[in-house]
Design a protein around this motif. Structure first.
Motif, PDB file in Angstrom:
ATOM      1  N   GLU A  25       7.464  -6.108   2.208  1.00 31.16           N
ATOM      2  CA  GLU A  25       6.905  -5.360   1.083  1.00 31.16           C
ATOM      3  C   GLU A  25       5.881  -4.350   1.588  1.00 31.16           C
ATOM      4  OE1 GLU A  25       5.249  -7.722  -2.060  1.00 31.16           O
ATOM      5  OE2 GLU A  25       7.144  -8.777  -2.419  1.00 31.16           O
ATOM      6  N   ASP A  69      15.822  -6.719  -0.247  1.00 33.60           N
ATOM      7  CA  ASP A  69      15.891  -6.822  -1.699  1.00 33.60           C
ATOM      8  C   ASP A  69      17.011  -7.778  -2.091  1.00 33.60           C
ATOM      9  OD1 ASP A  69      15.065  -6.334  -4.241  1.00 33.60           O
ATOM     10  OD2 ASP A  69      15.796  -4.272  -4.341  1.00 33.60           O
ATOM     11  N   THR A  87       6.042  -3.428  -3.153  1.00 34.99           N
ATOM     12  CA  THR A  87       7.412  -2.955  -3.360  1.00 34.99           C
ATOM     13  C   THR A  87       8.265  -3.373  -2.170  1.00 34.99           C
ATOM     14  OG1 THR A  87       6.616  -1.038  -4.595  1.00 34.99           O
ATOM     15  CG2 THR A  87       8.862  -0.914  -3.729  1.00 34.99           C
TER      16      THR A  87
END
Length: 146
Positions: A123, A132, A127
């Motif tokens: 991250e 992912d 984010t």
């Protein structure tokens, strides 16, 4: 030409930075895979920390981060080894070492109906940049490796 032609075309279109980043990714994934396979996790973690620790803070542009993520994922897919989320996350963390806003996260899936599944991701300021997962899966963080 097929798939090989596509890879050659992509290689030819890469900048010098992109080519170097891809080659660094290949090398990095190979030594990480060897380290994870040959050493205990505790020993590997200490070794990895020595390689990534004590780095001066360095900011990377979004383009450099995107290129590194692309290079790690592409190299991991092309190498004839099983390079799942942990080696990819470790390689990305190593290649972007010194970036103060990157954390390596390790978690487990929260789903009692399934068997135990762990996952690793990187991250940047909350984010996910690599690792992912589908929205149907929920991972609970167990450990943050800064």
């Amino acid at each position: 030409m097929g798939k090989a032609g596509g890879y050659i075309g992509k290689w030819n279109s890469l900048s010098g930075y992109g080519k170097i980043t891809f080659l660094k990714s290949v090398f990095c994934l190979l030594w990480i895979k060897a380290g994870l396979s040959l050493l205990s996790f505790s020993t590997f973690r200490k070794f990895f920390h020595k390689l990534t620790g004590n780095q001066t803070s360095k900011e990377f542009s979004q383009e450099q981060i995107d290129m590194t993520v692309w290079a790690v994922d592409t190299a991991a897919n092309l190498l004839p080894l099983e390079l799942l989320c942990l080696p990819r996350a470790l390689a990305t963390k190593y290649l972007l070492r010194g970036a103060p806003s990157l954390t390596l996260e390790i978690g487990v899936e929260i789903n009692p109906a399934k068997k135990f599944e762990a996952h690793a991701w990187i991250e940047k300021n909350g984010t996910i940049i690599i690792g992912d997962w589908p929205t149907s899966i929920s991972y609970q963080r167990l450990w943050v490796w800064e």
